[in-house]
Design a protein around this motif. Sequence first.
Motif, PDB file in Angstrom:
ATOM      1  N   GLN A   1       1.244  -1.089   0.247  1.00 22.21           N
ATOM      2  CA  GLN A   1       0.090   0.250   0.039  1.00 22.21           C
ATOM      3  C   GLN A   1       0.550   1.573  -0.280  1.00 22.21           C
ATOM      4  N   VAL A   2       0.906   1.944  -0.939  1.00 24.62           N
ATOM      5  CA  VAL A   2       1.706   3.418  -0.837  1.00 24.62           C
ATOM      6  C   VAL A   2       0.651   4.571  -0.809  1.00 24.62           C
ATOM      7  N   LYS A   3       1.149   5.419   0.282  1.00 20.62           N
ATOM      8  CA  LYS A   3       0.377   6.603   0.662  1.00 20.62           C
ATOM      9  C   LYS A   3       1.068   7.627   0.841  1.00 20.62           C
ATOM     10  N   THR A   4       0.614   8.455  -0.162  1.00 18.30           N
ATOM     11  CA  THR A   4       1.359   9.403  -0.522  1.00 18.30           C
ATOM     12  C   THR A   4       0.266  10.590   0.303  1.00 18.30           C
ATOM     13  N   LYS A   5       0.998  12.427  -0.355  1.00 19.60           N
ATOM     14  CA  LYS A   5       0.482  13.886   0.209  1.00 19.60           C
ATOM     15  C   LYS A   5       0.137  14.107  -1.199  1.00 19.60           C
ATOM     16  N   TYR A   6      -1.151  14.855  -1.098  1.00 17.23           N
ATOM     17  CA  TYR A   6      -0.987  16.171  -2.240  1.00 17.23           C
ATOM     18  C   TYR A   6      -1.309  17.487  -1.528  1.00 17.23           C
ATOM     19  N   GLU A   7      -1.508  18.556  -2.138  1.00 14.96           N
ATOM     20  CA  GLU A   7      -1.851  20.152  -1.629  1.00 14.96           C
ATOM     21  C   GLU A   7      -3.451  19.335  -2.117  1.00 14.96           C
ATOM     22  N   ALA A   8      -4.426  19.897  -1.446  1.00 13.41           N
ATOM     23  CA  ALA A   8      -6.236  19.300  -1.239  1.00 13.41           C
ATOM     24  C   ALA A   8      -6.292  20.928  -1.356  1.00 13.41           C
ATOM     25  N   SER A   9      -5.760  21.826  -1.577  1.00 12.30           N
ATOM     26  CA  SER A   9      -5.818  22.923  -1.241  1.00 12.30           C
ATOM     27  C   SER A   9      -6.084  24.069  -3.203  1.00 12.30           C
ATOM     28  N   LEU A  10      -5.931  22.781  -3.585  1.00 13.88           N
ATOM     29  CA  LEU A  10      -5.285  23.784  -5.205  1.00 13.88           C
ATOM     30  C   LEU A  10      -6.788  23.839  -6.261  1.00 13.88           C
TER      31      LEU A  10
END
Length: 168
Positions: A46-55
């Motif tokens: 399982q690969v978990k990563t973050k991204y900029e949700a406010s874009l």
Amino acid sequence: YHEYIKDPESTKLSSSRLLTKRIHSWLGMSFFISPLSPDGIKGPIQVKTKYEASLDWGEDIPELVYWNAVQRKWYLASESSCSGNSTRDSGSLSVMVCRTWDKETEEEEKSKRAAPETYLSQPTQFAVVKVDSKFQNTAPMIPRRLHFAMKEDDVLTVQLDYVDEEDD
């Protein structure tokens, strides 16, 4: 020789059918996962990563993609997935990743049949990208007008050429 490292921004047109004309931009994150054992990993990860949700996402969504060095294309990580989908939750992206490399030869295929399946057998580059949420698939078109004439009870064999924007 297989190129393991690719620039996601400059290679975004080299993509699988599910990503054709959908990758809009690279979100600045790229990383590698490499098995420590020569036998590879024996199960999905399982690969978990973050991204900029406010874009401003509009119709776009974040996706995890990987570089298939054999095919020389980017693929959705969910294409390799056991579950077949990605999970997004307020700035977090999670994907179950299975096989990211293709077998290259028939001999390799035969030898792998007897062995347990290896899920991640080679170093694999992953990247987080912004993609159109809609699959691109334009209708095929016949590029020229056709007119056929024949006599009754004759056999007519015709090859129709067609084109579409995705060239598939």
